[in-house]
Structures are given as C-alpha cells and as structure tokens.
Motif scaffolding. Structure first.
Motif, short mmCIF file in Angstrom:
data_model
loop_
_atom_site.label_atom_id
_atom_site.label_comp_id
_atom_site.label_asym_id
_atom_site.label_seq_id
_atom_site.Cartn_x
_atom_site.Cartn_y
_atom_site.Cartn_z
N GLY A 128 -39.86 79.05 75.64
CA GLY A 128 -38.84 80.09 75.72
C GLY A 128 -38.37 80.28 77.14
O GLY A 128 -37.19 80.56 77.38
N LEU A 129 -39.26 80.13 78.09
CA LEU A 129 -38.88 80.26 79.51
C LEU A 129 -37.89 79.15 79.90
O LEU A 129 -36.91 79.40 80.59
CB LEU A 129 -40.14 80.21 80.38
N ARG A 130 -38.17 77.93 79.47
CA ARG A 130 -37.26 76.83 79.77
C ARG A 130 -35.87 77.10 79.20
O ARG A 130 -34.86 76.87 79.86
CB ARG A 130 -37.80 75.52 79.17
N SER A 131 -35.84 77.59 77.94
CA SER A 131 -34.56 77.80 77.28
C SER A 131 -33.77 78.89 77.97
O SER A 131 -32.55 78.75 78.21
CB SER A 131 -34.80 78.14 75.81
N ARG A 132 -34.38 79.98 78.33
CA ARG A 132 -33.67 81.09 78.97
C ARG A 132 -33.15 80.67 80.34
O ARG A 132 -32.00 80.95 80.72
CB ARG A 132 -34.59 82.31 79.10
N LEU A 133 -33.98 79.98 81.11
CA LEU A 133 -33.54 79.55 82.45
C LEU A 133 -32.41 78.51 82.34
O LEU A 133 -31.46 78.53 83.14
CB LEU A 133 -34.72 78.99 83.23
N GLY A 134 -32.50 77.63 81.35
CA GLY A 134 -31.44 76.63 81.19
C GLY A 134 -30.10 77.27 80.87
O GLY A 134 -29.06 76.86 81.41
N ASN A 135 -30.07 78.25 79.99
CA ASN A 135 -28.82 78.93 79.64
C ASN A 135 -28.24 79.65 80.85
O ASN A 135 -27.01 79.67 81.06
CB ASN A 135 -29.06 79.90 78.51
N GLN A 136 -29.11 80.22 81.64
CA GLN A 136 -28.63 80.93 82.83
C GLN A 136 -28.03 79.94 83.84
O GLN A 136 -27.01 80.23 84.47
CB GLN A 136 -29.80 81.69 83.47
N LEU A 137 -28.62 78.78 83.98
CA LEU A 137 -28.07 77.77 84.90
C LEU A 137 -26.70 77.28 84.46
O LEU A 137 -25.82 77.02 85.28
CB LEU A 137 -29.03 76.59 85.02
N VAL A 138 -26.50 77.14 83.14
CA VAL A 138 -25.19 76.71 82.64
C VAL A 138 -24.13 77.71 83.02
O VAL A 138 -23.03 77.34 83.48
CB VAL A 138 -25.27 76.52 81.12
N GLN A 139 -24.40 79.00 82.86
CA GLN A 139 -23.41 80.02 83.21
C GLN A 139 -23.10 80.00 84.71
O GLN A 139 -21.93 80.05 85.13
CB GLN A 139 -23.93 81.39 82.78
N LEU A 140 -24.14 79.94 85.51
CA LEU A 140 -23.91 79.95 86.96
C LEU A 140 -23.20 78.69 87.44
O LEU A 140 -22.36 78.74 88.35
CB LEU A 140 -25.25 80.09 87.68
N ASN A 141 -23.50 77.55 86.84
CA ASN A 141 -22.85 76.29 87.24
C ASN A 141 -21.38 76.29 86.87
O ASN A 141 -20.54 75.80 87.63
CB ASN A 141 -23.57 75.11 86.59
N ASN A 142 -21.04 76.86 85.74
CA ASN A 142 -19.62 76.92 85.34
C ASN A 142 -18.81 77.82 86.26
O ASN A 142 -17.60 77.64 86.42
CB ASN A 142 -19.51 77.41 83.90
N GLN A 143 -19.47 78.78 86.86
CA GLN A 143 -18.76 79.67 87.78
C GLN A 143 -18.32 78.94 89.07
O GLN A 143 -17.45 79.42 89.79
CB GLN A 143 -19.66 80.86 88.13
N LEU A 144 -18.90 77.82 89.34
CA LEU A 144 -18.52 77.06 90.54
C LEU A 144 -17.21 76.30 90.38
O LEU A 144 -16.66 75.80 91.37
CB LEU A 144 -19.63 76.05 90.89
N GLU A 145 -16.70 76.19 89.16
CA GLU A 145 -15.43 75.52 88.84
C GLU A 145 -15.42 74.09 89.39
O GLU A 145 -16.19 73.26 88.92
CB GLU A 145 -14.25 76.35 89.40
N GLU A 146 -14.58 73.79 90.40
CA GLU A 146 -14.49 72.41 90.91
C GLU A 146 -15.80 71.96 91.55
O GLU A 146 -16.07 70.76 91.61
CB GLU A 146 -13.36 72.29 91.94
N GLY A 147 -16.59 72.92 92.00
CA GLY A 147 -17.86 72.56 92.62
C GLY A 147 -19.01 72.47 91.65
O GLY A 147 -20.17 72.34 92.09
N ALA A 148 -18.73 72.53 90.34
CA ALA A 148 -19.81 72.45 89.36
C ALA A 148 -20.47 71.09 89.42
O ALA A 148 -19.81 70.06 89.56
CB ALA A 148 -19.26 72.72 87.96
N GLY A 149 -21.82 71.11 89.32
CA GLY A 149 -22.56 69.87 89.44
C GLY A 149 -22.77 69.18 88.11
O GLY A 149 -22.77 69.81 87.06
N GLN A 150 -22.91 67.88 88.17
CA GLN A 150 -23.19 67.10 86.97
C GLN A 150 -24.70 66.95 86.76
O GLN A 150 -25.14 66.48 85.70
CB GLN A 150 -22.56 65.71 87.07
#
Length: 580
Positions: free
Chosen positions: A89-111
C-alpha cells in the motif's frame, strides 16, 4: 607599335584582375573555413553550458516533489521499517503521488522517476519499463549516493537500453535525510530541438555508439540532417583523441564540418555523446563575390575611379588605333583617289608603315604598265656569279656560294636609266682591247722605282659554272692576292698620275680614269673599315673590273657599267649599275 603594346598592357591588366579575383576567392574561402572551425569550437562550449544549465533547471524543478509532505511521509515510513519488504500500500500511494507531481512539471516532466529511501532501495518508480523487484535499489550510483548524503547532482544513465539525463535531490523530514527523488529525461528529438535552438544555424544529434538517438537540423541551406550525421559517426569514433574529448572538427558528409564529443556522466563508457555540425560556405567562383557581398560593402567603392579609369583606357586605345591605323589608312585612300584623278604615281614619302612598301611596289607595277623598265641596282655578288672564266680577285661572290637563308640582294636603283641611244649613238661597237699594261707615266712625274713587272696571274677558276668543277668557292671582300711580289701598293700611286687621269681622254682613258677613281675609293673604304691594304694593286684590280664589266655587258646588253664602293657587313664591297 603603340596599339600592340596597348593590347599587351590591357591583357596584362586583365590577367592581374582575374588573378586578383581568384586570390580574393581563395582568401575568403580560407577565412570562412577558419571561422567555421572557430564557430564549431564555440558551439561545443555553448552546448556544454546549456546541458549544465538544463541539469540545474531540472534539479530545481523537482524541489516541490522532494518537499511534498506525502512524499516525505512515505519515505520516512519506508526508511523506518525493520524488515526488507516494503508494504504494498505504501508503494501504491507514493507512486500515485509521484505521477501527480511529475505531471505538474509539464515540459519538464520526466520519463523516468524514482523515490528511494535512505538505504537507496526503490520505494516507487515511474516509467523505465517493468516495476523493479522487491528490494531492488539504485544506491550504488554516484549521483544517488551523493543525494542521500544531502547533495544535489546530475548524471547520464543508460537504463533498459535507453539513455536518460538524471537529476537527483535529497528528501529531508524532521531534520533527517529520509531518501531522495531521482528524475530522468530521455535523450530525444524534443531535447535536441530545444538545445539546438540555443545554437542558431547548427545541426545537433545525440548518439550511442554508431547509432543516432535523436537529431535536429535547422532550416538553413546545406545544413546536414540526421542520416548525414549518423554516417559520419564511424570515422569520428575511430579518432583516438575522442576518448579525451579533444577531437578536432572534421568533415561531415559533403559540404559540412562538425565536431563530435562524448557526454560527461556514468554513460560515457557506453560511448554516448553528441555531434554538432554546420554547412561550409565556400565560394564556388570569383563571381560569387558580388552575390555574397553585403550591400554595405558597395558603399566604400569609388565609382568615379571604377567608371572613369576604364573609360580613359578605352579612349587611349582608340587614339592609338587612330594614329597607327586610321590615319595611315586615310592617307592611303587619298593616294588612291589621286591615282583615279590622273596622278602617274604615288608619293611614297606621304605613306607610313606597311603602306609605304605597298606604294613602292605599286609604283613599280605602274612603271612597267606604262612601258618603262624600272631601274635596278644589285650587288656584283648577284650579277656576276658564274659568268666569267678569267682569274679575278676576292671582291665578288660566285652564285651558290652564299649560305642557305642569306639575305636577299638589294633591288636595283629606282632612278630611270637613260636610253641606249643617248649613251652610244649608232650601232654598238666592241669594247677596245684591254691594255696589257698601265699607261706611261708623264715625263714630269718622279721616276718609279725600277722593278720587274709582276708575272701574269694564274688562271682563276673561282667563277666556274655549275657544269665545271664541283663546288664553287665564295670570295671574301676582305682579301686580294696577298702574295704579289713587287706589286705597286696604294701608297705608291703618284698624285700626278691621278691628276693626269682627270684630263680629257678617249673612251679607254675614261674607263681607266673611272677604274682608278673606284680603286682609290675602294682603298679608302677598306682603311675606314680597318682592313689591310698593303697587298692591293691597281693592275689586278682593273683586270677584275674589266672582266666583270664584260660579263655584265654580255648578260644584260648594257652599253657600259658604272662601279660604286659601299660598306657591307663592316667590309668594303662593290656594286655595279648597268647603263643602257
């Protein structure tokens, strides 16, 4: 002559201009090549700076991800665990949070995004293929190890056969390092285009080994595209200097130069790097100077000199043509008009250049057409050859003795000959016999030293014809019977005898007087030319004149012959003029 020299001067000036144009073309091409080399070196330095700047921007861009409370809490919980396994559950919650934060970077989003605990174990992962197995970590990478120690950094990774630019930042919670955020962006065409826009006019490509990963070519004529860049990699990677990033610019395809360099980071051992290239700007011909020159370059041109100097040269050329061609031609036209008007001949003195010779030839033709025989004068060398069989001196040359290519014998005198009737009334009569000895000396003259008369000369076969003995020797006008003993020298001719020769006499006496005058002139000419005269005698001299006179009279039907002395090639010589 002036116009011919002018043509040569203009040709030389044109040659200098053409040479200057080619020199200017070569100089500009060399200058462009040097500037291109320097530009590629600057491009490489600028790209390195932009790569560092881009890494710093990404490190700053992921700061919100590292400071997020949910991320900090999840990594604190993962770092505080007592077992190797991480709760799902910890992995899943942290992964979802990373997706949201990465999308906020727009052009700087990492692959590729990792969240690791303080041990370097992967707690959550975005991209990069399949999810890592339980307990997998990346803490051995230098950039991650430094981030877990509280430092930010960047690196270049090859992960699952893909190349990523990595930025890492530590995560701090409650004053302790609880983990790190690792953010990666792939080397792709988007990055190549973005970085190439910072280096206007340059083509940029990223490669791994001999395979091009991504490239971008600007909208510039001749700019090398991706296939050209990839084709140049094999030769560039073979350069040993590339291992130290000291490779010099080299040809990239045709009409382009480029520089190849490895990128710094952990992926350098995998031969990951970049290539920057620019098209060459060589001028194909000197005429391209005018097309490629900026408009401001024409502002410094002195147009009065450019227009006035050629015009002045052209006017001088026209003047030279007028002086050397048009004016003599106009005089010739006037002479022809005078002939049409009834003139008997052309005034040769009024003609210039080749027209004077033409006028002389035309006058001779007109004289013949009018019934007159043009008078001529020639060397005795031309007139007397092969006609006499008597002995003679060395004044004249036999025909055929002259060397091949000798100068043509001068033409006869142009003055008209007197008619035969005016010289010899009545039927022609034979010449008086040649006296066997010189006329007696008057009693008033001093006595001549007694000496036996010279023996008669041996027969001379110098004037043998072609039917006689083989080769006919040539006679030199500088020698005359040097071995005569007891001969009367020039210095022994008494003045009284010369004075007596001037008195009225018969035809034979007149001929004798003429021969003595010619002999005196001949001796004077030889002295003037520096020739020896001690062996000359009048007796042998007059025998030669009589023999050759008879030959001329027989050959040309003349009534008499007059001899003249002249200088020929620095030596004394004789000419004869037949008188009809």
């Amino acid at each position: 002559m002036l116009s011919r020299f002018w043509y040569f001067a203009l040709a030389a000036l044109a040659a200098v201009g053409i040479a200057a144009a080619f020199v200017a073309q070569g100089s500009l091409n060399q200058l462009h090549a040097t500037r291109l080399e320097e530009q590629l070196v600057r491009d490489r330095a600028e790209l390195e700076l932009w790569l560092r700047y881009d890494a710093r921007v990404r490190v700053d861009a992921i700061a919100p991800m590292a400071a997020n409370a949910a991320v900090r809490g999840a990594l604190r919980q993962a770092s505080a665990r007592r077992t190797e396994a991480i709760e799902g559950g910890l992995r899943s919650r942290l992964g979802n949070q990373l997706v949201q934060l990465n999308n906020q970077l727009e052009e700087g989003a990492g692959q590729l995004v990792f969240a690791v605990d303080r041990r370097g174990t992967i707690v959550a992962q975005l991209g990069g293929g399949d999810a890592p197995p339980a307990g997998a970590g990346i803490g051995a990478f230098p950039v991650v190890r430094r981030a877990l120690s509280g430092y930010v950094g960047d690196d270049l990774w090859v992960y699952n056969e893909a190349v990523y630019r990595i930025a890492a930042r530590p995560v701090v919670d409650g004053g302790q390092y609880v983990g790190a955020i690792v953010h990666g962006m792939a080397l792709n065409a988007t990055l190549a285009q973005r970085l190439a826009s910072r280096i206007p006019g340059a083509s940029l490509g990223f490669f791994r080994g001999e395979r091009l990963l991504a490239s971008h070519a600007p909208m510039v004529e001749g700019a090398p595209a991706g296939p050209v860049l990839e084709g140049a990699l094999a030769g560039a990677l073979a350069d040993p200097a590339l291992a130290e990033n000291a490779a010099a610019p080299a040809d990239v395809g045709e009409g382009a130069r480029g520089v190849v360099s490895y990128m710094t980071g952990s992926a350098a051992h995998a031969r990951v790097g970049y290539v920057i290239a620019r098209p060459t700007t060589a001028l194909p011909s000197p005429m391209a100077l005018f097309r490629e020159a900026p408009e401001s370059a024409f502002d410094g041109v002195s147009w009065p000199v450019v227009v006035g100097l050629p015009l002045l040269l052209a006017l001088l050329g026209v003047l030279f043509l007028f002086l050397e061609r048009d004016r003599p031609l106009a005089g010739w036209k006037r002479a022809i008009a005078a002939l049409r008007g009834g003139a008997a001949r052309i005034d040769e003195g009024q003609q210039r250049g080749p027209f004077r010779r033409i006028a002389s030839d035309l006058n001779e033709v007109l004289a013949r057409a009018g019934g007159g025989a043009p008078t001529k004068k020639a060397d005795l060398d031309q007139i007397l050859g092969g006609t006499a069989d008597e002995s003679g001196g060395g004044y004249f040359s036999a025909p055929g003795s002259a060397p091949a290519g000798a100068d043509e014998v001068p033409s006869f005198a142009s003055e008209p000959l007197p008619p035969k009737s005016s010289l010899a009334p009545g039927p022609s009569r034979p010449l008086p016999p040649v006296p066997s000895a010189a006329p007696p000396v008057p009693a008033a003259l001093p006595p001549v030293p007694s000496a036996a008369p010279p023996p008669p000369p041996p027969p001379d076969t110098s004037f043998a014809t072609d039917s006689e003995a083989g080769t006919r020797p040539a006679f030199d006008t500088t020698s005359y019977f040097d071995d005569e003993e007891g001969a009367t020298t020039v210095a022994q001719v008494p003045d009284a005898l010369l004075e007596a020769a001037k008195a009225p006499a018969t035809e034979g006496d007149e001929e004798q007087r003429h021969f003595r005058d010619v002999f005196a002139q001949f001796v004077a000419m030889k002295k003037q030319c520096g020739e020896p005269t001690e062996s000359l005698t009048f007796e042998r001299f007059q025998q030669t004149l009589r023999r050759n006179k008879q030959a001329i009279v027989t050959k040309h039907g003349a009534a008499s012959v007059r001899f003249t002395v002249y200088e020929k090639n620095g030596k004394a010589a004789l000419k004869a003029t037949p008188v009809k």
